[in-house]
Design a protein around this motif. Structure first.
Motif, PDB file in Angstrom:
ATOM      1  N   ALA A   1       0.834  -1.207   0.000  1.00  0.00           N
ATOM      2  CA  ALA A   1       0.000   0.000   0.000  1.00  0.00           C
ATOM      3  C   ALA A   1       0.867   1.254   0.000  1.00  0.00           C
ATOM      4  O   ALA A   1       1.888   1.320   0.704  1.00  0.00           O
ATOM      5  CB  ALA A   1      -0.919  -0.004   1.222  1.00  0.00           C
ATOM      6  N   PHE A   2       0.445   2.246  -0.785  1.00  0.00           N
ATOM      7  CA  PHE A   2       1.255   3.454  -0.935  1.00  0.00           C
ATOM      8  C   PHE A   2       1.440   4.178   0.390  1.00  0.00           C
ATOM      9  O   PHE A   2       2.495   4.775   0.635  1.00  0.00           O
ATOM     10  CB  PHE A   2       0.621   4.386  -1.957  1.00  0.00           C
ATOM     11  CG  PHE A   2       1.422   5.639  -2.191  1.00  0.00           C
ATOM     12  CD1 PHE A   2       2.620   5.598  -2.878  1.00  0.00           C
ATOM     13  CD2 PHE A   2       0.984   6.864  -1.691  1.00  0.00           C
ATOM     14  CE1 PHE A   2       3.370   6.733  -3.077  1.00  0.00           C
ATOM     15  CE2 PHE A   2       1.728   8.011  -1.890  1.00  0.00           C
ATOM     16  CZ  PHE A   2       2.922   7.952  -2.591  1.00  0.00           C
ATOM     17  N   ARG A   3       0.432   4.116   1.280  1.00  0.00           N
ATOM     18  CA  ARG A   3       0.551   4.812   2.568  1.00  0.00           C
ATOM     19  C   ARG A   3       1.701   4.245   3.391  1.00  0.00           C
ATOM     20  O   ARG A   3       2.312   4.961   4.199  1.00  0.00           O
ATOM     21  CB  ARG A   3      -0.764   4.714   3.349  1.00  0.00           C
ATOM     22  CG  ARG A   3      -1.166   3.311   3.716  1.00  0.00           C
ATOM     23  CD  ARG A   3      -2.485   3.266   4.494  1.00  0.00           C
ATOM     24  NE  ARG A   3      -2.902   1.903   4.778  1.00  0.00           N
ATOM     25  CZ  ARG A   3      -2.414   1.160   5.764  1.00  0.00           C
ATOM     26  NH1 ARG A   3      -1.501   1.667   6.575  1.00  0.00           N
ATOM     27  NH2 ARG A   3      -2.845  -0.072   5.955  1.00  0.00           N
ATOM     28  N   LEU A   4       2.009   2.960   3.206  1.00  0.00           N
ATOM     29  CA  LEU A   4       3.134   2.362   3.911  1.00  0.00           C
ATOM     30  C   LEU A   4       4.463   2.756   3.273  1.00  0.00           C
ATOM     31  O   LEU A   4       5.491   2.838   3.950  1.00  0.00           O
ATOM     32  CB  LEU A   4       2.999   0.835   3.918  1.00  0.00           C
ATOM     33  CG  LEU A   4       1.762   0.276   4.625  1.00  0.00           C
ATOM     34  CD1 LEU A   4       1.710  -1.239   4.482  1.00  0.00           C
ATOM     35  CD2 LEU A   4       1.771   0.661   6.107  1.00  0.00           C
TER      36      LEU A   4
ATOM     37  N   TYR B   1      11.996  10.263  10.034  1.00  0.00           N
ATOM     38  CA  TYR B   1      11.437   9.083   9.378  1.00  0.00           C
ATOM     39  C   TYR B   1      12.321   7.851   9.533  1.00  0.00           C
ATOM     40  O   TYR B   1      12.052   6.811   8.917  1.00  0.00           O
ATOM     41  CB  TYR B   1      11.251   9.357   7.880  1.00  0.00           C
ATOM     42  CG  TYR B   1      10.219  10.413   7.580  1.00  0.00           C
ATOM     43  CD1 TYR B   1       8.863  10.135   7.685  1.00  0.00           C
ATOM     44  CD2 TYR B   1      10.605  11.686   7.182  1.00  0.00           C
ATOM     45  CE1 TYR B   1       7.914  11.107   7.403  1.00  0.00           C
ATOM     46  CE2 TYR B   1       9.662  12.662   6.894  1.00  0.00           C
ATOM     47  CZ  TYR B   1       8.323  12.368   7.008  1.00  0.00           C
ATOM     48  OH  TYR B   1       7.388  13.332   6.727  1.00  0.00           O
TER      49      TYR B   1
ATOM     50  N   SER C   1      11.153   4.202   9.974  1.00  0.00           N
ATOM     51  CA  SER C   1      10.537   3.482   8.858  1.00  0.00           C
ATOM     52  C   SER C   1      11.490   2.471   8.225  1.00  0.00           C
ATOM     53  O   SER C   1      11.063   1.604   7.468  1.00  0.00           O
ATOM     54  CB  SER C   1      10.081   4.476   7.779  1.00  0.00           C
ATOM     55  OG  SER C   1       9.120   5.376   8.291  1.00  0.00           O
TER      56      SER C   1
ATOM     57  N   CYS D   1       9.216   7.073   0.454  1.00  0.00           N
ATOM     58  CA  CYS D   1       9.202   7.917  -0.747  1.00  0.00           C
ATOM     59  C   CYS D   1       9.709   9.322  -0.431  1.00  0.00           C
ATOM     60  O   CYS D   1      10.478   9.911  -1.208  1.00  0.00           O
ATOM     61  CB  CYS D   1       7.790   7.984  -1.320  1.00  0.00           C
ATOM     62  SG  CYS D   1       7.190   6.433  -2.024  1.00  0.00           S
TER      63      CYS D   1
ATOM     64  N   LEU E   1       4.920   5.677   1.756  1.00  0.00           N
ATOM     65  CA  LEU E   1       5.054   7.134   1.714  1.00  0.00           C
ATOM     66  C   LEU E   1       6.260   7.662   2.499  1.00  0.00           C
ATOM     67  O   LEU E   1       7.001   8.511   1.982  1.00  0.00           O
ATOM     68  CB  LEU E   1       3.763   7.800   2.194  1.00  0.00           C
ATOM     69  CG  LEU E   1       3.740   9.328   2.132  1.00  0.00           C
ATOM     70  CD1 LEU E   1       4.008   9.816   0.708  1.00  0.00           C
ATOM     71  CD2 LEU E   1       2.418   9.875   2.655  1.00  0.00           C
ATOM     72  N   PRO E   2       6.511   7.214   3.752  1.00  0.00           N
ATOM     73  CA  PRO E   2       7.705   7.734   4.447  1.00  0.00           C
ATOM     74  C   PRO E   2       8.995   7.448   3.683  1.00  0.00           C
ATOM     75  O   PRO E   2       9.889   8.304   3.611  1.00  0.00           O
ATOM     76  CB  PRO E   2       7.671   6.995   5.790  1.00  0.00           C
ATOM     77  CG  PRO E   2       6.244   6.623   5.994  1.00  0.00           C
ATOM     78  CD  PRO E   2       5.727   6.320   4.625  1.00  0.00           C
TER      79      PRO E   2
END
Length: 437
Positions: free
Chosen positions: A236-239, A413, A416, A244, A241-242
């Motif tokens: 999932a993109f939300r996972l 971040y 992550s 990215c 995102l950090p």
């Protein structure tokens, strides 16, 4: 444990990273010469520099779609020659439209090349069950040193760009094509026919995870078969995102060095054209040193601590560059930058692979790597024009403080990059877990 095929694949992939390091360094360290050859003004230069990451991002997006049908090794095998020939086109032309065509081809091809290289690197790291991805990026840094040194020699002897580029392409192009024969697209397969030859880790001590990490067919062996790539569930993109954001910040810093270090040293710090090729070379030297020992650091201290340390060093490097009274202090700042930034990018790719692995979807790591790779070019797209615009409107010294702040934001971040809590114990990796960090 790993077999000879995986070891050969590791060497051939390292060669590909090395070739790309040489190619990219030959392009970026001669930006002042390219600007002069094509008569490009300082105001127009950022537009040319921005076109490459835009098209590279498009190439990376296309790669995410293509790997559902074509193996990453196949994409890499043909993207690398296009990149090399595009570099030759930059040196051969004398009209702006010719430069535009060459840079467009370079950008599209390098997007697929970067994504497929790191897909193969994450897959091989999963097979080795320990951190090795920094070693591939160390090969890239070694190539960058070689390329920057060749660029210095070209500037020192006053060679035309074509004469400087042609011998290098003549050597690297056939070497890359020969090396591509041993790319390993996947360590293991899934499915009922995986059999005893399913991968390099499928021995008696491979553990219960040995049958799970299927990516693509394993090449020419019977275990590999000729089947199409195995799709995985996307992360999932939300996972992502950090990761990215960290990737974008790191490449804003990296693009500042690659696109502006030569010009900064020459125009702001008063260095010669010859000396202006040195900062990128010094940057790549410390990048190589940091990555050469980085895998050991990750295994000993964990990825979170390594990324935090890198962020602090990179921030200090930008501060030294911004305050440098002369070219040699500026070069010192760029060396600190290399030592700090070198660990961040490889670890973001490794962390993306870990996210897929933790969700029992190692095949989905290819999509995660391709998506993450797009933010490589977002960083380049933002970083190069941002520094140029701030330099023109304000000062180039002040412009160096902006990527400094962005790199330091990475500290927030850093967690992550860590694996699940049960992945490490007592400072050591658990032997039956696939470690991609």
């Amino acid at each position: 444990m790993t077999d000879a095929r995986s070891r050969h694949g590791r060497v051939s992939l390292a060669l590909s990273f090395f070739v790309q390091g040489v190619t990219f360094a030959l392009l970026v360290t001669r930006i002042p010469a390219i600007q002069t050859r094509y008569g490009i003004s300082d105001g127009l230069l950022p537009a040319f520099l921005a076109a490459v990451p835009i098209l590279a991002g498009a190439g990376s997006v296309a790669t995410e779609k293509l790997v559902a049908r074509v193996r990453p090794g196949t994409l890499l095998r043909w993207a690398q020659p296009v990149v090399l020939l595009s570099l030759l086109g930059v040196g051969a032309g004398d009209q702006r439209w010719q430069l535009g065509v060459s840079l467009a081809a370079f950008g599209l091809a390098v997007g697929g090349l970067d994504a497929s290289m790191n897909m193969l690197g994450v897959s091989l790291q999963r097979a080795y069950r320990r951190s090795i991805i920094l070693g591939f990026h160390a090969a890239y840094s070694l190539g960058g040193i070689a390329g920057a040194s060749l660029a210095w020699a070209g500037a020192h002897w006053g060679l035309p760009l074509l004469m400087a580029y042609l011998p290098v392409v003549a050597v690297l192009l056939p070497a890359a094509l020969v090396g591509s024969r041993w790319y390993v697209d996947s360590a293991r397969r899934t499915g009922p026919d995986a059999g005893p030859d399913a991968g390099p880790d499928a021995g008696p001590d491979a553990g219960p995870d040995a049958g799970r990490g299927a990516g693509r067919g394993a090449g020419k062996s019977g275990a590999a078969g000729a089947g199409s790539p195995v799709a995985g569930t996307p992360v999932a993109f939300r996972l992502l995102l950090p990761l990215c954001l960290v990737m974008a910040f790191a490449y804003i810093g990296d693009s500042t060095v690659s696109n502006w270090s030569a010009k900064y040293l020459q125009d702001v710090l008063g260095g010669s054209e010859e000396l202006a090729t040195v900062p990128y070379n010094a940057y790549m030297v410390t990048t190589l040193l940091g990555r050469a020992v980085g895998d050991l650091g990750v295994r000993r201290f964990g990825p979170v601590a390594v990324v935090r340390c890198g962020s602090v060093l990179a921030g200090a490097g930008f501060a030294v560059v911004a305050l440098a009274p002369g070219p040699w202090v500026g070069i010192l700042g760029f060396t600190l930058l290399g030592l700090g930034l070198c660990v961040i990018v490889p670890q973001t790719f490794a962390a993306a692979g870990r996210l897929a692995e933790e969700r029992n979807s190692p095949g989905g790591s290819d999509a995660a790597v391709a998506r993450l790779n797009v933010f490589n070019y977002v960083g380049f797209l933002v970083g190069s024009p941002l520094v140029g615009a701030l330099g023109d409107a304000w000062s180039y010294r002040g412009a160096m403080l902006v990527p400094m702040v962005m790199v330091l934001v990475t500290l927030g971040y850093a967690r992550s990059f860590g694996p699940r809590p049960d992945r490490y114990g007592g400072g050591h990796e658990r032997p039956r877990v696939v470690d991609v960090g």
